[in-house]
Motif scaffolding. Structure first.
Motif, PDB file in Angstrom:
ATOM      1  N   LEU A 182      28.706  18.756 -84.141  1.00  0.00           N
ATOM      2  CA  LEU A 182      28.693  20.127 -83.647  1.00  0.00           C
ATOM      3  C   LEU A 182      29.671  20.396 -82.506  1.00  0.00           C
ATOM      4  CD1 LEU A 182      27.172  22.794 -84.003  1.00  0.00           C
ATOM      5  CD2 LEU A 182      25.459  21.937 -82.415  1.00  0.00           C
ATOM      6  N   SER A 183      29.684  19.503 -81.510  1.00  0.00           N
ATOM      7  CA  SER A 183      30.503  19.765 -80.332  1.00  0.00           C
ATOM      8  C   SER A 183      31.986  19.702 -80.673  1.00  0.00           C
ATOM      9  CB  SER A 183      30.166  18.766 -79.224  1.00  0.00           C
ATOM     10  OG  SER A 183      30.398  17.448 -79.660  1.00  0.00           O
ATOM     11  N   ALA A 186      33.164  22.903 -82.983  1.00  0.00           N
ATOM     12  CA  ALA A 186      33.496  24.128 -82.259  1.00  0.00           C
ATOM     13  C   ALA A 186      34.968  24.131 -81.857  1.00  0.00           C
ATOM     14  CB  ALA A 186      32.607  24.256 -81.019  1.00  0.00           C
ATOM     15  N   LEU A 187      35.458  22.967 -81.397  1.00  0.00           N
ATOM     16  CA  LEU A 187      36.852  22.901 -80.942  1.00  0.00           C
ATOM     17  C   LEU A 187      37.812  23.062 -82.116  1.00  0.00           C
ATOM     18  CD1 LEU A 187      36.331  19.912 -78.496  1.00  0.00           C
ATOM     19  CD2 LEU A 187      36.547  22.314 -77.887  1.00  0.00           C
ATOM     20  N   ASN A 190      37.908  26.716 -83.122  1.00  0.00           N
ATOM     21  CA  ASN A 190      38.771  27.450 -82.196  1.00  0.00           C
ATOM     22  C   ASN A 190      40.242  27.220 -82.524  1.00  0.00           C
ATOM     23  OD1 ASN A 190      36.717  28.579 -80.669  1.00  0.00           O
ATOM     24  ND2 ASN A 190      36.749  26.970 -79.120  1.00  0.00           N
ATOM     25  N   GLU A 211      27.456  31.270 -90.922  1.00  0.00           N
ATOM     26  CA  GLU A 211      27.828  31.530 -89.531  1.00  0.00           C
ATOM     27  C   GLU A 211      29.255  31.056 -89.248  1.00  0.00           C
ATOM     28  OE1 GLU A 211      26.360  33.355 -87.382  1.00  0.00           O
ATOM     29  OE2 GLU A 211      24.360  33.542 -88.244  1.00  0.00           O
ATOM     30  N   ARG A 214      31.510  33.647 -90.733  1.00  0.00           N
ATOM     31  CA  ARG A 214      31.549  34.846 -89.907  1.00  0.00           C
ATOM     32  C   ARG A 214      32.492  34.665 -88.731  1.00  0.00           C
ATOM     33  NH1 ARG A 214      26.898  38.134 -86.711  1.00  0.00           N
ATOM     34  NH2 ARG A 214      25.931  36.117 -86.393  1.00  0.00           N
ATOM     35  N   PHE A 215      32.589  33.425 -88.245  1.00  0.00           N
ATOM     36  CA  PHE A 215      33.408  33.145 -87.069  1.00  0.00           C
ATOM     37  C   PHE A 215      34.854  33.597 -87.264  1.00  0.00           C
ATOM     38  CE2 PHE A 215      36.079  30.072 -84.667  1.00  0.00           C
ATOM     39  CZ  PHE A 215      35.756  30.527 -83.405  1.00  0.00           C
ATOM     40  N   PRO A 256      19.264  28.846 -83.705  1.00  0.00           N
ATOM     41  CA  PRO A 256      19.044  27.880 -82.626  1.00  0.00           C
ATOM     42  C   PRO A 256      18.292  28.510 -81.456  1.00  0.00           C
ATOM     43  CG  PRO A 256      21.328  28.616 -82.646  1.00  0.00           C
ATOM     44  CD  PRO A 256      20.668  29.235 -83.838  1.00  0.00           C
TER      45      PRO A 256
ATOM     46  N   LEU B 215      20.263  21.934 -84.629  1.00  0.00           N
ATOM     47  CA  LEU B 215      19.469  22.530 -83.562  1.00  0.00           C
ATOM     48  C   LEU B 215      18.545  23.615 -84.098  1.00  0.00           C
ATOM     49  CD1 LEU B 215      22.240  22.844 -80.828  1.00  0.00           C
ATOM     50  CD2 LEU B 215      20.509  21.089 -81.034  1.00  0.00           C
ATOM     51  N   LEU B 254      26.217  21.838 -76.354  1.00  0.00           N
ATOM     52  CA  LEU B 254      25.837  21.847 -77.773  1.00  0.00           C
ATOM     53  C   LEU B 254      25.469  23.251 -78.218  1.00  0.00           C
ATOM     54  CD1 LEU B 254      23.437  18.918 -78.730  1.00  0.00           C
ATOM     55  CD2 LEU B 254      25.777  19.305 -79.484  1.00  0.00           C
ATOM     56  N   SER B 257      28.248  25.509 -78.806  1.00  0.00           N
ATOM     57  CA  SER B 257      29.152  25.090 -79.878  1.00  0.00           C
ATOM     58  C   SER B 257      28.779  25.719 -81.219  1.00  0.00           C
ATOM     59  CB  SER B 257      29.113  23.564 -80.039  1.00  0.00           C
ATOM     60  OG  SER B 257      29.586  22.944 -78.878  1.00  0.00           O
ATOM     61  N   ILE B 258      27.658  26.407 -81.261  1.00  0.00           N
ATOM     62  CA  ILE B 258      27.192  26.970 -82.529  1.00  0.00           C
ATOM     63  C   ILE B 258      27.831  28.327 -82.751  1.00  0.00           C
ATOM     64  CG2 ILE B 258      25.152  27.748 -83.794  1.00  0.00           C
ATOM     65  CD1 ILE B 258      23.527  25.875 -81.989  1.00  0.00           C
ATOM     66  N   PRO B 259      28.508  28.500 -83.904  1.00  0.00           N
ATOM     67  CA  PRO B 259      29.085  29.823 -84.176  1.00  0.00           C
ATOM     68  C   PRO B 259      27.988  30.882 -84.203  1.00  0.00           C
ATOM     69  CG  PRO B 259      29.848  28.209 -85.784  1.00  0.00           C
ATOM     70  CD  PRO B 259      28.743  27.567 -84.997  1.00  0.00           C
ATOM     71  N   ASP B 260      28.232  31.967 -83.512  1.00  0.00           N
ATOM     72  CA  ASP B 260      27.247  33.030 -83.406  1.00  0.00           C
ATOM     73  C   ASP B 260      28.061  34.302 -83.185  1.00  0.00           C
ATOM     74  OD1 ASP B 260      25.180  34.720 -82.757  1.00  0.00           O
ATOM     75  OD2 ASP B 260      24.979  33.978 -80.711  1.00  0.00           O
ATOM     76  N   LEU B 265      34.224  29.814 -79.229  1.00  0.00           N
ATOM     77  CA  LEU B 265      33.213  28.796 -78.996  1.00  0.00           C
ATOM     78  C   LEU B 265      33.606  27.951 -77.792  1.00  0.00           C
ATOM     79  CD1 LEU B 265      32.888  27.808 -82.738  1.00  0.00           C
ATOM     80  CD2 LEU B 265      31.265  29.155 -81.415  1.00  0.00           C
ATOM     81  N   ILE B 266      32.618  27.290 -77.219  1.00  0.00           N
ATOM     82  CA  ILE B 266      32.922  26.462 -76.046  1.00  0.00           C
ATOM     83  C   ILE B 266      33.264  25.033 -76.482  1.00  0.00           C
ATOM     84  CG2 ILE B 266      32.100  25.685 -73.803  1.00  0.00           C
ATOM     85  CD1 ILE B 266      32.258  28.731 -73.953  1.00  0.00           C
ATOM     86  N   GLY B 267      32.367  24.384 -77.215  1.00  0.00           N
ATOM     87  CA  GLY B 267      32.643  23.014 -77.652  1.00  0.00           C
ATOM     88  C   GLY B 267      32.577  22.033 -76.491  1.00  0.00           C
TER      89      GLY B 267
END
Lengths: 321, 330
Positions: A182-183, A186-187, A190, A211, A214-215, A256, B215, B254, B257-260, B265-267
């Protein structure tokens, strides 16, 4: 401006012993405009990856045409198709599986240039490799390493660098972040978004996760068993889903945030699936709002409003079409 | 009342060609009666090694290097293999990621089900069959008779996982341990299977321990959460508390980091450390946005921060204040 258009594309696969035929993609038409990003979402076996491969000429359709920038990929000679490939590249799901373990990163990223840009000098190729590595956020020192020495996120960055080094117009992203934590995911998301803006790329993005789609996808197509059941702007699909299958997919999300629960919309469980040769709606037998005609006649995409279309008899038939 | 499972100071090491890996270090948590606890973590967090150790199912290369695992007061670390075999199945049910790996493809479901029952106690053929049918029905199988007669390959992924759940709970286990129980299933089936697990667990005061990287699964189906990173518990508490107001920078990262929607995103930059030696300082420091000098020098210990919440960070309170106040430079 359509960069990629698929028109009435069909693809079937036959098992080795010829006893089973899988209709992987059924009569799919799809237009991807230059600079846009379209997400194809579906569960495993929905045909989404096959559709992506048809779109970039890695598979040939049995029926229908695939036009890239107006050129019919099916009519190109093998040589001309290879020449065109520099314009559409692929990022795969498993970064490690798609990188040659014996090669150093520099050679992996350089390889498409050796194939597609023969006129470039070695010096110029090296410069392009450095540029691509920089664009995906990898330090120059990574060039001398081998895939196994890298983290999952770095490996996928190498996969992306290899895809953009030929300066393509279209990228097929086939679940590019599904195997990542997950972490890290995200990167990478981006990064893909930034690259799209910087390099004016067009994305065909395949995912099972709405999701993620959608991003960065302006449009979304929902697939099940080879057919597109709903297609339109991502916001419309999320806010006003029409097809029962889309509703079920949206309701399957687990927020979440423990305070947020998505409304439930359940398909009938464990129903025996209809025969794969069927032209009928793939939800027949599992649909909570099934009509008698659903098990009798096939349903095509119907206009909901604007570009939003759904293959369901509950959507009133077009006046125009 | 004493919790069903109490894990204290548990450490697990794996022997590899490159040396000993400290996969789990001083992990502690409890699974109360009638509650669902989720362990979340990414690759290399030690979450799977932790549950394998709890079940006494570490592979030969792994060993428990210290600590305690108690089930209803009985110590399981150091228990004989025979005793552990008695406990697994009868008192600890297990559901893994792939139902098709759990079920034997060439033996009818009925035979596998009855074998599981008879491994632990004497059942007449009729009683065992009746029990199997009742469990399958409770697990949401629409045609239990037909399923019992058939083979695993005739089932969809969701149905197969229901069969595994039915077998796991058929002996009346008080605790169900589920390791990524829906990761291999399609999205539209995941929620139904989780509903089944949750209802089977809550109707009989059973306890549930779910291990997952998702999560959302924990947020929607668990009461309490244990967040693991690099073999350690970095944060633990109620799901409501941890997910709405994370105290550890890793948990916060964490969640961010979840797309919303489609905002950026931060990551979390960097990668999970290799665990060949005990680190000096905080294992998360190299990736943390808030690292200070003390973080690199001294490993934080788990400490209570209000209610049942614990966090393994020196500066949890300060970081949370920063977030709500003016940004502070590193």
């Amino acid at each position: 401006m359509a960069l990629l258009s698929l028109d009435s594309v069909e693809k079937t696969f036959t098992s080795g012993d010829r006893t089973r035929v899988v209709h992987a993609v059924r009569n799919v038409s799809l237009t991807v405009n230059r600079g846009s990003s379209i997400g194809i979402i579906g569960e495993s076996g929905s045909g989404k990856s096959t559709l992506g491969r048809l779109g970039v000429g890695l598979l040939q359709p049995d029926e229908g045409t695939v036009l890239f920038d107006g050129v019919d990929l099916g009519r190109l000679s093998a040589r001309d198709l290879r020449r065109m490939r520099r314009s559409f590249q692929v990022v795969f799901q498993e970064p490690l599986g798609s990188l040659d373990p014996r090669m150093r990163v520099a050679s992996i990223v350089e390889e498409p240039l050796v194939i597609h840009e023969r006129r470039l000098s070695k010096h110029d190729r090296r410069a392009r490799v450095r540029e691509a590595l920089d664009q995906v956020g990898l330090a120059p020192s990574v060039a001398e390493r081998r895939p196994r020495e890298l983290s999952g996120g770095q490996q996928q960055r190498v996969g992306i660098a290899r895809a953009i080094v030929t300066r393509p117009e279209l990228l097929l992203l086939d679940e590019p972040v599904s195997s990542l934590d997950l972490s890290v995911r995200a990167l990478i998301l981006n990064l893909l978004k930034d690259l799209q803006d910087e390099l004016e790329l067009t994305y065909l993005f395949i995912s099972h996760d709405i999701e993620t789609v959608r991003f960065f996808c302006t449009e979304t197509a929902v697939m099940l068993r080879g057919s597109i059941l709903e297609i339109g702007r991502t916001a419309a699909i999320l806010e006003e889903p029409q097809h029962p299958y889309t509703r079920a997919l949206l309701s399957s999300r687990l927020s979440p945030d423990p305070r947020v629960q998505f409304p439930r919309y359940e398909l009938q469980r464990d129903a025996t699936p209809t025969a794969s040769a069927s032209e009928l709606c793939p939800l027949v037998g599992r649909c909570p709002v099934e009509l008698p005609r659903c098990s009798v006649e096939p349903v095509g995409l119907r206009r909901v409003g604007g570009e939003h279309r759904s293959a369901c008899f509950h959507v009133p038939e077009d006046d125009a079409a | 009342m004493e919790p069903r499972i109490v894990v204290e100071d548990l450490s697990v090491r794996f022997t590899t060609r490159r040396g000993e890996v400290h996969a789990v270090s001083h992990v502690g948590f409890e699974v109360p009666r009638g509650k669902a606890v989720g362990i979340v973590g990414e690759t290399g967090s030690g979450k799977s090694a932790t549950v394998k150790a709890v079940m006494g199912l570490l592979p030969p290369a792994g060993r428990i290097a210290g600590g305690s695992v108690r089930l209803d007061g009985e110590e399981l670390v150091g228990a004989s293999r025979r005793r552990l075999r008695q406990i697994r199945g009868a008192r600890l049910g297990f559901v893994g990621q792939s139902p098709f790996a759990a079920l034997n493809p060439v033996i009818p479901i009925q035979k596998q089900f009855l074998n599981a029952l008879r491994a632990h106690s004497r059942w007449s053929a009729e009683d065992a069959r009746a029990r199997a049918l009742a469990m399958l029905e409770a697990a949401g199988i629409v045609e239990p008779e037909r399923v019992l007669k058939g083979y695993a390959h005739e089932l969809s992924g969701g149905m197969a996982q229901r069969v595994v759940i039915a077998i796991a709970l058929s002996l009346g286990a008080e605790v169900l341990i589920a390791d990524e129980p829906t990761t291999a299933l399609d999205a539209t089936v995941q929620r139904q299977v989780l509903d089944t697990i949750r209802s089977l667990v809550s109707e009989s005061e059973r306890s549930l321990l779910i291990v997952t990287h998702d999560l959302g699964v924990v947020a929607q189906y668990c009461d309490e959460v244990v967040v693991m990173y690099a073999g350690r518990v970095v944060e633990a508490g109620t799901v409501e508390g941890v997910f709405t107001s994370p105290a550890h920078p890793y948990t916060a990262g964490l969640l961010a980091s979840i797309p919303d929607g489609n905002h950026r995103l931060i990551g979390i930059p960097g990668a999970v450390p290799t665990l060949f030696e005990e680190p000096r300082g905080c294992t998360f420091a190299p990736r943390c946005l808030h690292t200070r000098e003390r973080c690199e020098r001294e490993e934080p210990q788990g400490r209570a921060v209000g209610g049942s919440r614990s966090v393994r960070c020196h500066f949890s309170e300060a970081i949370r204040e920063e977030k709500h106040g003016a940004p502070v430079s590193r």
